[in-house]
Motif scaffolding. Structure first.
Motif, PDB file in Angstrom:
ATOM      1  N   LYS A 170       0.631  -1.229  -0.140  1.00 14.53           N
ATOM      2  CA  LYS A 170       0.027  -0.130   0.092  1.00 14.53           C
ATOM      3  C   LYS A 170       0.961   1.335   0.007  1.00 14.53           C
ATOM      4  CE  LYS A 170      -4.060  -2.397   0.860  1.00 14.53           C
ATOM      5  NZ  LYS A 170      -4.985  -2.271  -0.244  1.00 14.53           N
ATOM      6  N   GLY A 171       0.359   2.326  -0.585  1.00 14.44           N
ATOM      7  CA  GLY A 171       1.029   3.515  -0.446  1.00 14.44           C
ATOM      8  C   GLY A 171       1.211   4.125   0.856  1.00 14.44           C
ATOM      9  N   TRP A 172       2.358   5.004   1.069  1.00 14.59           N
ATOM     10  CA  TRP A 172       2.576   5.268   2.588  1.00 14.59           C
ATOM     11  C   TRP A 172       1.437   6.381   2.726  1.00 14.59           C
ATOM     12  CZ3 TRP A 172       3.355  10.428   3.897  1.00 14.59           C
ATOM     13  CH2 TRP A 172       3.923  10.740   5.471  1.00 14.59           C
ATOM     14  N   HIS A 173       1.172   7.204   1.833  1.00  8.32           N
ATOM     15  CA  HIS A 173       0.005   8.062   1.930  1.00  8.32           C
ATOM     16  C   HIS A 173      -1.194   7.627   2.117  1.00  8.32           C
ATOM     17  CE1 HIS A 173       2.411  11.785   1.110  1.00  8.32           C
ATOM     18  NE2 HIS A 173       2.920  11.044   0.194  1.00  8.32           N
ATOM     19  N   TRP A 174      -1.563   6.593   1.433  1.00 16.00           N
ATOM     20  CA  TRP A 174      -2.886   5.616   1.637  1.00 16.00           C
ATOM     21  C   TRP A 174      -2.934   5.131   3.099  1.00 16.00           C
ATOM     22  CZ3 TRP A 174      -4.794   0.973   3.380  1.00 16.00           C
ATOM     23  CH2 TRP A 174      -5.977   0.514   2.709  1.00 16.00           C
ATOM     24  N   ILE A 175      -1.908   4.768   3.719  1.00 15.45           N
ATOM     25  CA  ILE A 175      -2.144   4.328   5.088  1.00 15.45           C
ATOM     26  C   ILE A 175      -2.097   5.504   6.074  1.00 15.45           C
ATOM     27  CG2 ILE A 175      -1.005   3.000   6.998  1.00 15.45           C
ATOM     28  CD1 ILE A 175       0.486   1.471   4.732  1.00 15.45           C
ATOM     29  N   GLN A 176      -1.364   6.522   5.868  1.00 10.79           N
ATOM     30  CA  GLN A 176      -1.423   7.766   6.616  1.00 10.79           C
ATOM     31  C   GLN A 176      -2.730   8.258   6.761  1.00 10.79           C
ATOM     32  OE1 GLN A 176       1.055  11.070   5.896  1.00 10.79           O
ATOM     33  NE2 GLN A 176       1.985  11.093   7.926  1.00 10.79           N
ATOM     34  N   ARG A 177      -3.123   8.507   5.411  1.00 11.62           N
ATOM     35  CA  ARG A 177      -4.599   9.189   5.328  1.00 11.62           C
ATOM     36  C   ARG A 177      -5.811   8.423   6.208  1.00 11.62           C
ATOM     37  NH1 ARG A 177      -5.928  10.358  -0.438  1.00 11.62           N
ATOM     38  NH2 ARG A 177      -7.821  11.195   0.551  1.00 11.62           N
ATOM     39  N   ARG A 178      -5.662   7.066   6.167  1.00  7.80           N
ATOM     40  CA  ARG A 178      -6.775   6.369   6.468  1.00  7.80           C
ATOM     41  C   ARG A 178      -6.557   5.981   8.045  1.00  7.80           C
ATOM     42  NH1 ARG A 178      -6.554   5.782   1.534  1.00  7.80           N
ATOM     43  NH2 ARG A 178      -8.206   5.112   0.132  1.00  7.80           N
ATOM     44  N   VAL A 179      -5.369   6.129   8.582  1.00  9.00           N
ATOM     45  CA  VAL A 179      -5.329   6.022  10.108  1.00  9.00           C
ATOM     46  C   VAL A 179      -5.878   7.277  10.695  1.00  9.00           C
ATOM     47  CG1 VAL A 179      -3.368   6.192  11.868  1.00  9.00           C
ATOM     48  CG2 VAL A 179      -3.210   4.642   9.975  1.00  9.00           C
ATOM     49  N   LYS A 180      -5.433   8.613   9.999  1.00  5.66           N
ATOM     50  CA  LYS A 180      -5.877   9.780  10.688  1.00  5.66           C
ATOM     51  C   LYS A 180      -7.481   9.825  10.492  1.00  5.66           C
ATOM     52  CE  LYS A 180      -2.010  12.678   9.675  1.00  5.66           C
ATOM     53  NZ  LYS A 180      -1.548  13.833   9.021  1.00  5.66           N
ATOM     54  N   GLU A 181      -8.014   9.211   9.396  1.00  7.76           N
ATOM     55  CA  GLU A 181      -9.700   9.204   9.167  1.00  7.76           C
ATOM     56  C   GLU A 181     -10.234   8.394  10.380  1.00  7.76           C
ATOM     57  OE1 GLU A 181     -13.176  10.403   7.808  1.00  7.76           O
ATOM     58  OE2 GLU A 181     -11.273  11.339   7.764  1.00  7.76           O
ATOM     59  N   ALA A 182      -9.326   7.166  10.781  1.00  7.77           N
ATOM     60  CA  ALA A 182     -10.006   6.258  11.719  1.00  7.77           C
ATOM     61  C   ALA A 182     -10.006   6.953  13.096  1.00  7.77           C
ATOM     62  CB  ALA A 182      -9.039   5.249  11.865  1.00  7.77           C
ATOM     63  N   GLU A 183      -8.946   7.803  13.136  1.00  7.74           N
ATOM     64  CA  GLU A 183      -9.154   8.719  14.566  1.00  7.74           C
ATOM     65  C   GLU A 183     -10.147   9.665  14.688  1.00  7.74           C
ATOM     66  OE1 GLU A 183      -5.162  10.499  14.831  1.00  7.74           O
ATOM     67  OE2 GLU A 183      -4.018   8.421  15.100  1.00  7.74           O
ATOM     68  N   ARG A 184     -10.460  10.264  13.406  1.00 13.50           N
ATOM     69  CA  ARG A 184     -11.619  11.304  13.374  1.00 13.50           C
ATOM     70  C   ARG A 184     -12.957  10.595  13.631  1.00 13.50           C
ATOM     71  NH1 ARG A 184     -15.298  13.394  10.288  1.00 13.50           N
ATOM     72  NH2 ARG A 184     -14.882  11.677   8.687  1.00 13.50           N
ATOM     73  N   ARG A 185     -13.203   9.253  13.184  1.00 18.12           N
ATOM     74  CA  ARG A 185     -14.268   8.706  13.211  1.00 18.12           C
ATOM     75  C   ARG A 185     -14.269   7.871  14.307  1.00 18.12           C
ATOM     76  NH1 ARG A 185     -14.939   5.964   7.002  1.00 18.12           N
ATOM     77  NH2 ARG A 185     -14.666   8.040   5.951  1.00 18.12           N
ATOM     78  N   GLN A 186     -13.271   7.826  15.322  1.00 19.46           N
ATOM     79  CA  GLN A 186     -13.222   7.043  16.493  1.00 19.46           C
ATOM     80  C   GLN A 186     -13.686   5.703  16.395  1.00 19.46           C
ATOM     81  OE1 GLN A 186     -16.073   9.272  19.144  1.00 19.46           O
ATOM     82  NE2 GLN A 186     -14.425  10.771  19.404  1.00 19.46           N
ATOM     83  N   LEU A 187     -12.909   4.996  15.256  1.00 21.62           N
ATOM     84  CA  LEU A 187     -13.047   3.589  15.055  1.00 21.62           C
ATOM     85  C   LEU A 187     -12.489   2.554  15.891  1.00 21.62           C
ATOM     86  CD1 LEU A 187     -13.106   3.840  11.286  1.00 21.62           C
ATOM     87  CD2 LEU A 187     -14.991   3.608  12.621  1.00 21.62           C
TER      88      LEU A 187
END
Length: 338
Positions: free
Chosen positions: A28-45
């Protein structure tokens, strides 16, 4: 970005030391992982991820303890039993089949041991063996000083062991030749273990903690109520029966109120016109002598009322008291000879 993609990115990031290593290992791309980790924090997953795994629950403390519902059930049952026992002890009946006048010899605090007034005690025991005389123990059968605390010093100064004291108590109950009607437990008896006395008197004589309110019931239906207590609340330098009088005036009616504990004597018949009745008030002295506690606190030792005799007339249920048991015993012999 879906929740599933974000959760997948978080899992990849947690598996490796850096995001770069996670990207290289997964393709997976570095940016792909980083963006989705931040989004998981925002969504409180993170909470949703934790629910995907259910861990066993361990009780840290009390895992072998009784269930609280069972504890409450047991407490309610114990309360009901104690309440029932207390109700049964409130003016319980003792059936006396005597048709002639008989007597109860109330032994004041015996304190069996080296400080008991044995010459007088032995005379009173002999009286209690006579025909028509029954024994009553107001409590404090022995000194029974506790093993620890400041009282332990007094016990250490007594030339008697707890084992010997218990032997004396057994002798007094079973082998002294006294036919007992009632036996109270005093504060000194509590130091020695009240269960000892209760088991000792089981099926032989009612052994009651501190206070007994009972009724003597006779063949012709007459009844005599007696309120006996090891000690009562209140005192007065002007009236040794102050606490007993207090109970008679404000408590339930009885033909005799008798008290021990304070090692002093008083006896008189008292009329209560407001109740249209009268009663006997008795403060029995007991047999403790050469009392160091009385000496240092300035309490003079009395020489009267070690025991009190109460004569009961079964035909009427009335009571007559004597401060001198020997005099009372002579009068009882005459009554029973008629």
């Amino acid at each position: 970005m879906t929740d599933e993609e974000c959760i997948e990115a978080v899992k990849l990031r947690n598996q490796y030391a850096t995001t770069k290593e996670a990207a290289e290992a997964s393709g997976k791309g570095w940016h792909w992982i980083q963006r989705r980790v931040k989004e998981a924090e925002r969504r409180q997953l993170q909470a949703k991820m934790q629910k995907m795994v259910e861990m066993p629950t361990f009780v840290i403390e009390g895992d072998e303890e009784e269930d609280i519902i069972d504890i409450l059930k047991r407490f309610r049952k114990n309360h009901d039993l104690k309440a029932k026992a207390a109700a049964e002890r409130n003016w319980f009946e003792i059936k006396v089949k005597e048709t002639k006048p008989y007597a109860m010899l109330w032994f004041g605090d015996p304190h069996l041991g080296p400080h008991a007034l044995w010459p007088v005690l032995e005379r009173h025991i002999a009286i209690a063996r006579q025909d028509g005389v029954y024994g009553a123990n107001i409590g404090d059968t022995t000194d029974s000083w506790p093993w620890t605390g400041r009282m332990a010093r007094l016990w250490a100064e007594n030339d008697i062991s707890h084992k010997t004291e218990r032997r004396l108590a057994e002798w007094f109950m079973f082998d002294a030749g006294i036919h007992w009607l009632i036996w109270l437990i005093g504060n000194h008896d509590e130091w020695n273990n009240t269960e000892f006395y209760k088991k000792l008197g089981a099926y032989t004589v009612p052994v009651i903690d501190w206070r007994a309110k009972f009724t003597l019931v006779h063949n012709n239906g007459s009844r005599t109520r007696i309120d006996a207590a090891h000690g009562r609340k209140g005192s007065s330098i002007y009236n040794p029966t102050h606490a007993t009088l207090r109970e008679a005036k404000f408590g339930e009616e009885a033909a005799l109120f008798i008290t021990g504990h304070t090692h002093n004597f008083g006896l008189f018949e008292y009329e209560m016109p407001e109740r249209r009745t009268h009663t006997w008030l008795a403060q029995v002295r007991g047999f403790k002598t050469l009392d160091h506690y009385a000496l240092v606190n300035g309490f003079p030792e009395g020489n009267k009322g070690h025991s009190i005799m109460s004569i009961i007339y079964p035909d009427t249920g009335k009571v007559q008291c004597f401060s001198d048991p020997e005099e009372g015993a002579d009068y009882l012999k005459w009554l029973r000879s008629l």
